[in-house]
Design a protein around this motif. Structure first.
Motif, PDB file in Angstrom:
ATOM      1  N   ASP A   1       0.830  -1.222   0.000  1.00  0.00           N
ATOM      2  CA  ASP A   1       0.000   0.000   0.000  1.00  0.00           C
ATOM      3  C   ASP A   1       0.858   1.264   0.000  1.00  0.00           C
ATOM      4  OD1 ASP A   1      -2.206  -1.613   0.004  1.00  0.00           O
ATOM      5  OD2 ASP A   1      -2.518  -1.513   2.182  1.00  0.00           O
ATOM      6  N   ALA A   2       1.995   1.196   0.790  1.00  0.00           N
ATOM      7  CA  ALA A   2       2.881   2.368   0.816  1.00  0.00           C
ATOM      8  C   ALA A   2       3.476   2.624  -0.557  1.00  0.00           C
ATOM      9  CB  ALA A   2       3.985   2.145   1.848  1.00  0.00           C
TER      10      ALA A   2
ATOM     11  N   LYS B   1       2.182   1.652  -3.336  1.00  0.00           N
ATOM     12  CA  LYS B   1       1.105   2.117  -4.205  1.00  0.00           C
ATOM     13  C   LYS B   1       0.771   3.580  -3.933  1.00  0.00           C
ATOM     14  CE  LYS B   1      -3.611   0.926  -5.553  1.00  0.00           C
ATOM     15  NZ  LYS B   1      -4.760   0.029  -5.306  1.00  0.00           N
ATOM     16  N   ALA B   2       0.733   3.946  -2.608  1.00  0.00           N
ATOM     17  CA  ALA B   2       0.443   5.352  -2.266  1.00  0.00           C
ATOM     18  C   ALA B   2       1.528   6.276  -2.790  1.00  0.00           C
ATOM     19  CB  ALA B   2       0.292   5.497  -0.757  1.00  0.00           C
ATOM     20  N   ASP B   3       2.799   5.831  -2.601  1.00  0.00           N
ATOM     21  CA  ASP B   3       3.900   6.644  -3.131  1.00  0.00           C
ATOM     22  C   ASP B   3       3.783   6.812  -4.630  1.00  0.00           C
ATOM     23  OD1 ASP B   3       4.870   6.866  -0.586  1.00  0.00           O
ATOM     24  OD2 ASP B   3       6.338   5.229  -0.791  1.00  0.00           O
TER      25      ASP B   3
ATOM     26  N   GLU C   1       0.998   6.566  -6.386  1.00  0.00           N
ATOM     27  CA  GLU C   1      -0.135   7.449  -6.674  1.00  0.00           C
ATOM     28  C   GLU C   1       0.213   8.903  -6.389  1.00  0.00           C
ATOM     29  OE1 GLU C   1      -3.009   6.856  -8.012  1.00  0.00           O
ATOM     30  OE2 GLU C   1      -2.732   4.689  -8.245  1.00  0.00           O
ATOM     31  N   ALA C   2       0.918   9.138  -5.241  1.00  0.00           N
ATOM     32  CA  ALA C   2       1.309  10.525  -4.908  1.00  0.00           C
ATOM     33  C   ALA C   2       2.245  11.090  -5.952  1.00  0.00           C
ATOM     34  CB  ALA C   2       1.951  10.549  -3.530  1.00  0.00           C
ATOM     35  N   SER C   3       3.234  10.258  -6.330  1.00  0.00           N
ATOM     36  CA  SER C   3       4.167  10.741  -7.361  1.00  0.00           C
ATOM     37  C   SER C   3       3.425  11.042  -8.655  1.00  0.00           C
ATOM     38  CB  SER C   3       5.255   9.690  -7.594  1.00  0.00           C
ATOM     39  OG  SER C   3       5.987   9.469  -6.419  1.00  0.00           O
ATOM     40  N   ARG C   4       2.491  10.144  -8.998  1.00  0.00           N
ATOM     41  CA  ARG C   4       1.721  10.363 -10.233  1.00  0.00           C
ATOM     42  C   ARG C   4       0.883  11.613 -10.130  1.00  0.00           C
ATOM     43  NH1 ARG C   4      -3.389   8.721 -11.846  1.00  0.00           N
ATOM     44  NH2 ARG C   4      -3.619   8.379 -14.101  1.00  0.00           N
ATOM     45  N   THR C   5       0.240  11.784  -8.919  1.00  0.00           N
ATOM     46  CA  THR C   5      -0.596  12.980  -8.736  1.00  0.00           C
ATOM     47  C   THR C   5       0.243  14.253  -8.817  1.00  0.00           C
ATOM     48  OG1 THR C   5      -2.086  11.689  -7.354  1.00  0.00           O
ATOM     49  CG2 THR C   5      -2.229  14.084  -7.187  1.00  0.00           C
TER      50      THR C   5
END
Length: 341
Positions: free
Chosen positions: A248-249, A251-253, A255-259
């Motif tokens: 999840d971390a 994936k979150a990283d 997603e955050a990087s993508r965002t």
């Protein structure tokens, strides 16, 4: 017993193969031998029938041991008459010429002779033997002594009798003494039985204890394995949680990087679009700044006309045209334009 039949004053005798027949007439021997068959006259014949087969004589008598205990002796003697002529001369084996039956009791005499002889030798042995020894070894001793006594007895060969075998069946004390003697053996047997029972119970208890220990050990082993299973399940769950959290971390990283990248791209695009629009607006304003007002008005009307709804038909009355013209004529811009013209 010989079979004798009567025919016309004569008698016919038929003997068995195991019966020795002696036929005498007027003191002279006429017929002799086993299994004979002949005619004779009853008034002048003297008949004797001597059995020559082996005969069993069962005897039972009482004796007293050296410790003054009464015992009963049961024995069996097998004998036969090996010299029928001697036996017929010493014992009364004569038969009735009419019936074939013995006139006397020769076999009882032989039985008495054998019984008394055997009893004499048995009493001689047992009188010098204790009860315990008589019960333990007395059978063989009495049998041997009786056999030896018959062999040394002069009356037997003198009577034509031969002893074939001697068997001592049992030597038994009185019932009360026998019960008393049986008591120690019974007690010992009972003790052995009790000991075997106790040993069997002890073995059963030991086996039950071993079974219980095995069951307890199995339960302990099962509990230990269950504990290991719980620990392993916890470890697996914790590992799955850690892996899931790490995933999840990540994936979150991602997603955050993508965002962030999208935001940056959008910001840059907006900045570029804004700059382009600003430049376009500036250029548009620069262009309109150099144009005269009439042209601007015309462009405004044009833009207004582009944004007005579609008009299928327009009716202008004279009043409207006059008013519009008056307004146009009275407008400051219009007057300047007209004056210039």
């Amino acid at each position: 017993m010989a079979d004798i039949t009567a025919r016309l004053g004569w008698r016919h005798l038929r003997a068995a193969p195991t019966a020795h027949i002696r036929h005498q007439r007027r003191g002279r021997l006429i017929h002799e031998g086993p299994g004979l068959s002949f005619w004779f006259r009853a008034l002048t014949a003297a008949l004797s029938e001597v059995p020559v087969d082996d005969r069993e004589l069962a005897m039972s008598f009482h004796a007293r041991t050296s410790d003054f205990q009464d015992v009963g002796v049961q024995a069996t003697v097998t004998y036969r008459i090996h010299d029928p002529a001697t036996a017929a001369a010493r014992l009364d084996f004569s038969v009735d010429p009419d019936t074939g039956a013995w006139r006397g009791t020769p076999l009882e005499q032989i039985a008495n002779l054998l019984t008394e002889t055997a009893q004499q030798h048995a009493l001689d042995v047992l009188a010098r033997t204790s009860l315990a020894s008589a019960l333990a070894d007395g059978v063989a001793a009495v049998r041997d002594r009786i056999g030896a006594g018959f062999a040394d007895e002069p009356r037997l060969p003198a009577t034509g009798i031969e002893v074939v075998a001697v068997r001592v069946v049992a030597i038994r004390p009185e019932p009360e003494v026998e019960r008393a003697l049986r008591t120690p053996a019974r007690e010992q047997i009972q003790q052995e039985a009790d000991r075997a029972t106790y040993e069997r119970r002890a073995v059963a208890v030991e086996r039950e204890r071993a079974i219980a220990e095995n069951e307890l050990a199995s339960k302990i082993e099962l509990a230990r394995r269950e504990e290991q299973l719980v620990e392993q399940n916890g470890t697996n769950a914790r590992r799955r949680a850690e892996e899931s959290a790490a995933a999840d971390a990540v994936k979150a990283d991602a997603e955050a990087s993508r965002t962030v990248r999208l935001a940056r791209a959008e910001a840059e695009a907006a900045q570029q679009v804004g700059a382009a629009r600003a430049e376009a607006q500036a250029a548009w304003l620069r262009v309109h700044a150099d144009v005269d007002p009439v042209t601007l008005h015309a462009l405004a009307v044009t833009r207004l006309a582009e944004n007005l709804p579609r008009i299928e038909s327009l009716t202008l009355s004279p009043d409207v045209v006059t008013s519009a013209l008056a307004r146009l004529a009275g407008a400051p811009g219009a007057g300047g334009t007209a004056a210039g013209a």
